[in-house]
Write an enzyme that holds these catalytic residues in place. Structure first.
Site, mmCIF file in Angstrom:
data_model
loop_
_atom_site.group_PDB
_atom_site.id
_atom_site.type_symbol
_atom_site.label_atom_id
_atom_site.label_comp_id
_atom_site.label_asym_id
_atom_site.label_seq_id
_atom_site.Cartn_x
_atom_site.Cartn_y
_atom_site.Cartn_z
ATOM 1 N N ASN A 38 5.718 23.673 3.415
ATOM 2 C CA ASN A 38 4.698 23.055 2.584
ATOM 3 C C ASN A 38 3.420 23.900 2.484
ATOM 4 O O ASN A 38 2.780 24.165 3.496
ATOM 5 C CB ASN A 38 4.375 21.676 3.183
ATOM 6 C CG ASN A 38 3.442 20.869 2.323
ATOM 7 O OD1 ASN A 38 2.947 21.337 1.304
ATOM 8 N ND2 ASN A 38 3.193 19.646 2.726
ATOM 9 N N TYR A 160 -5.236 9.995 5.941
ATOM 10 C CA TYR A 160 -3.838 10.374 6.073
ATOM 11 C C TYR A 160 -2.923 9.152 6.154
ATOM 12 O O TYR A 160 -3.185 8.222 6.905
ATOM 13 C CB TYR A 160 -3.648 11.226 7.343
ATOM 14 C CG TYR A 160 -2.196 11.463 7.658
ATOM 15 C CD1 TYR A 160 -1.482 12.421 6.957
ATOM 16 C CD2 TYR A 160 -1.528 10.697 8.605
ATOM 17 C CE1 TYR A 160 -0.141 12.622 7.201
ATOM 18 C CE2 TYR A 160 -0.183 10.892 8.857
ATOM 19 C CZ TYR A 160 0.510 11.848 8.156
ATOM 20 O OH TYR A 160 1.842 12.035 8.393
ATOM 21 N N ASP A 223 0.753 7.274 13.497
ATOM 22 C CA ASP A 223 0.627 8.731 13.499
ATOM 23 C C ASP A 223 -0.846 9.138 13.493
ATOM 24 O O ASP A 223 -1.568 8.851 12.541
ATOM 25 C CB ASP A 223 1.326 9.285 12.239
ATOM 26 C CG ASP A 223 1.405 10.798 12.235
ATOM 27 O OD1 ASP A 223 0.924 11.434 13.202
ATOM 28 O OD2 ASP A 223 1.955 11.351 11.264
ATOM 29 N N HIS A 225 -1.741 12.260 13.602
ATOM 30 C CA HIS A 225 -1.722 13.493 12.814
ATOM 31 C C HIS A 225 -2.643 14.564 13.398
ATOM 32 O O HIS A 225 -3.319 15.284 12.672
ATOM 33 C CB HIS A 225 -2.089 13.200 11.347
ATOM 34 C CG HIS A 225 -1.369 14.073 10.373
ATOM 35 N ND1 HIS A 225 0.001 14.220 10.346
ATOM 36 C CD2 HIS A 225 -1.829 14.867 9.379
ATOM 37 C CE1 HIS A 225 0.336 15.052 9.394
ATOM 38 N NE2 HIS A 225 -0.741 15.469 8.791
ATOM 39 N N HIS A 325 11.160 15.298 12.821
ATOM 40 C CA HIS A 325 10.287 15.176 11.652
ATOM 41 C C HIS A 325 11.135 14.999 10.391
ATOM 42 O O HIS A 325 12.051 15.785 10.148
ATOM 43 C CB HIS A 325 9.467 16.474 11.561
ATOM 44 C CG HIS A 325 8.294 16.421 10.651
ATOM 45 N ND1 HIS A 325 7.912 17.508 9.887
ATOM 46 C CD2 HIS A 325 7.398 15.448 10.391
ATOM 47 C CE1 HIS A 325 6.829 17.198 9.211
ATOM 48 N NE2 HIS A 325 6.486 15.963 9.493
HETATM 49 CO CO CO Z 1 3.293 13.222 12.032
#
Ligand code: CO
Length: 384
Positions: A38, A160, A223, A225, A325
Site C-alpha cells: 500500500n 482511523y 485496533d 494502530h 493481517h
Molecule cells: Co491493525
C-alpha cells in the site's frame, strides 16, 4: 521444470494491486501471488521486474524454500517492506504452482486440515457510540462472532477505522481518500488533530457502552494502530480490562519491542501485534518473553507462506496464536493464503477479513470466494 517468465501486473479496480504471475515451461502451468504494498506499489513492481525476475528464469519452481533463501539472502541488503513484499509475491506463486502440480489444495501441502474453517473478524465503526453499536449489530446479523470496534475521536478528523463499509471495502488508507489513484499518486493518510488524551477518554467509554447494550456474548476487539506511547498503551489496556476484549490490536509502534513489557506488566487485556513486521526475527522477542497473545503478521509483507509457517511454529510453544493481517489494501491472493495457513496450523486464533467489491471479485475469481460470513473456508466450501 523451469521458470520461463515472471509477469508483474499493477492493476486496479479501486486500488493498486501488484500481482505476480510466474510462468513455467509446462504448458498452461503458472502460479499467481500478491506483492501489493500500500502506497509503495511501484517500488515493489520495479524490484520484481528489474532485480528479481531475471534471477528466477531457468530455476526449478518446485524449490520454494531454496528460492526463498536465494532471494532473501541474495541481496546482502535484506529485509524491509519492499523486498519482503516482492518475495511474498514470488513465494505465493511458487506454492500455487506446487499445488496445481500436485492437484491438491495448499492446506493439504502444508500438513492438512486442523480445522474446517477459520473464525473471522471484521470491522465496525462509527461517529459515536450508538453508531458503532449499530455497526456491530449489523456484523452480528451477518454471522460474525468477533467484531473490531472503532469510534471517532472528538476534534480528530479522519480517525482511523471509522470510515465504515466503503473504507473496509476499498481500504483507503494511503490511497488518497477512497478514490482510485493512479500508481504512484497515493498520498499518506493523515489524521488531523490526533489527540491521545481524547482518544484515551473515548475508547473505554465506547466499550462500556457496547458491553452494556450488546452483553458479554459478542467478542470485541479494538485496533490502536500503533498510535500510543508505552505508558498510554498500558493505561488503555488496563482501563479496557473490565470489557474483556478478544484482543487489543497494535498498541505500540513496531520498532521498540521492549515497550511491550510495560503494557504486559499492567494489564491482562490480550495483546495482538505484528502487521508491520517483516521477518520472524522481529517476532522473536515478543514470543520468548510471552509479551503478546496473537501474532498478526501480513503474509504479503513477510515473504509469504514459507515465512508464515515458520512464524506460527515459533509462536506455538509460547502459546501465542495467529491473527494474520487481512485488510483491503492487499490483493485477494494474500487473503486466500491466510486461510490456507489458518486451517493447517495448530495455533490459529482468528482471521481479519474485509469485503471486496464485485469488480475485485470478478477480476480475482476463484480466490476471493473463500469468504463467507463469520467463517472463511479455503476453497469457498461450506464449513462443516
Ligand atoms: Co491493525
Amino acid at each position: 521444470m523451469k521458470i520461463t517468465e515472471v509477469r508483474v501486473i499493477v492493476t486496479c479496480p479501486g486500488r493498486n494491486y501488484v500481482v505476480v504471475k510466474v510462468m513455467t515451461d509446462e504448458p498452461g502451468l503458472y502460479g499467481v501471488g500478491d506483492a501489493t504494498l500500500n502506497g509503495r506499489e511501484l517500488a515493489v513492481a520495479e524490484a520484481l521486474e528489474k532485480h528479481i525476475a531475471p534471477l528466477l528464469i531457468g530455476r526449478d519452481p518446485d524449490r520454494v524454500e531454496d528460492t526463498w533463501q536465494y532471494l532473501f539472502r541474495g541481496t546482502y541488503w535484506r529485509g524491509g517492506p519492499v523486498l519482503m513484499t516482492a518475495l511474498a509475491g514470488i513465494d505465493m506463486a511458487l506454492w500455487d504452482i506446487k499445488g496445481k502440480r500436485a492437484n491438491l489444495p495448499l492446506y493439504s501441502l502444508l500438513g492438512g486440515k486442523t480445522r474446517e474453517g477459520a473464525l473471522c473478524y471484521t470491522h465496525a465503526g462509527g461517529k459515536d457510540n450508538k453508531a458503532v453499536e449499530d455497526s456491530v449489530r449489523e456484523k452480528l446479523e451477518r454471522g460474525f462472532k468477533v467484531v473490531r470496534a472503532q469510534v471517532s475521536v472528538p476534534k480528530a478528523i479522519g480517525t482511523y477505522g471509522v470510515g465504515g463499509a466503503r473504507e473496509a471495502a476499498s481500504a483507503t488508507w494511503g490511497s488518497g481518500g477512497g478514490t482510485a489513484t493512479a500508481p504512484g499518486e497515493a498520498l499518506p493518510h493523515e489524521e488531523t488533530n490526533w489527540e491521545p488524551t481524547n482518544y484515551l477518554k473515548v475508547v473505554p467509554k465506547l466499550f462500556d457502552h457496547l458491553r452494556s447494550t450488546l452483553g458479554e456474548e459478542v467478542e470485541l476487539l479494538h485496533d490502536v494502530h500503533e498510535r500510543l506511547n508505552p505508558i498510554q498503551a498500558a493505561r488503555l489496556a488496563k482501563e479496557l480490562e473490565p470489557y474483556h476484549l478478544f484482543f487489543l490490536e497494535d498498541p505500540l509502534r513496531p520498532e521498540h519491542k521492549e515497550s511491550f513489557r510495560l503494557v504486559r506488566s499492567h494489564s491482562t487485556t490480550p495483546i495482538a501485534m505484528g502487521e508491520l513486521f517483516h521477518t520472524k526475527y522481529e517476532c522473536l522477542p515478543l514470543f520468548t518473553e510471552q509479551l503478546i497473545d496473537y501474532i498478526r503478521c501480513d503474509l504479503g509483507h513477510i515473504g509469504g507462506i514459507t515465512e508464515a509457517k515458520k512464524i506460527a511454529a515459533l509462536a506455538e510453544p509460547y502459546q501465542i496464536q495467529t491473527a494474520w493481517h487481512g485488510p483491503g489494501d492487499i490483493a485477494p491472493m494474500t487473503h486466500s493464503a491466510n486461510v490456507h495457513v489458518d486451517v493447517s496450523i495448530p495455533n490459529f486464533g482468528v482471521q481479519e477479513m474485509v469485503f471486496f467489491s464485485e469488480q475485485v471479485q470478478e477480476g480475482a475469481a476463484g480466490v476471493v470466494r473463500v469468504m463467507s460470513a463469520g467463517v472463511a473456508t479455503p476453497l469457498g466450501e461450506a464449513a462443516a
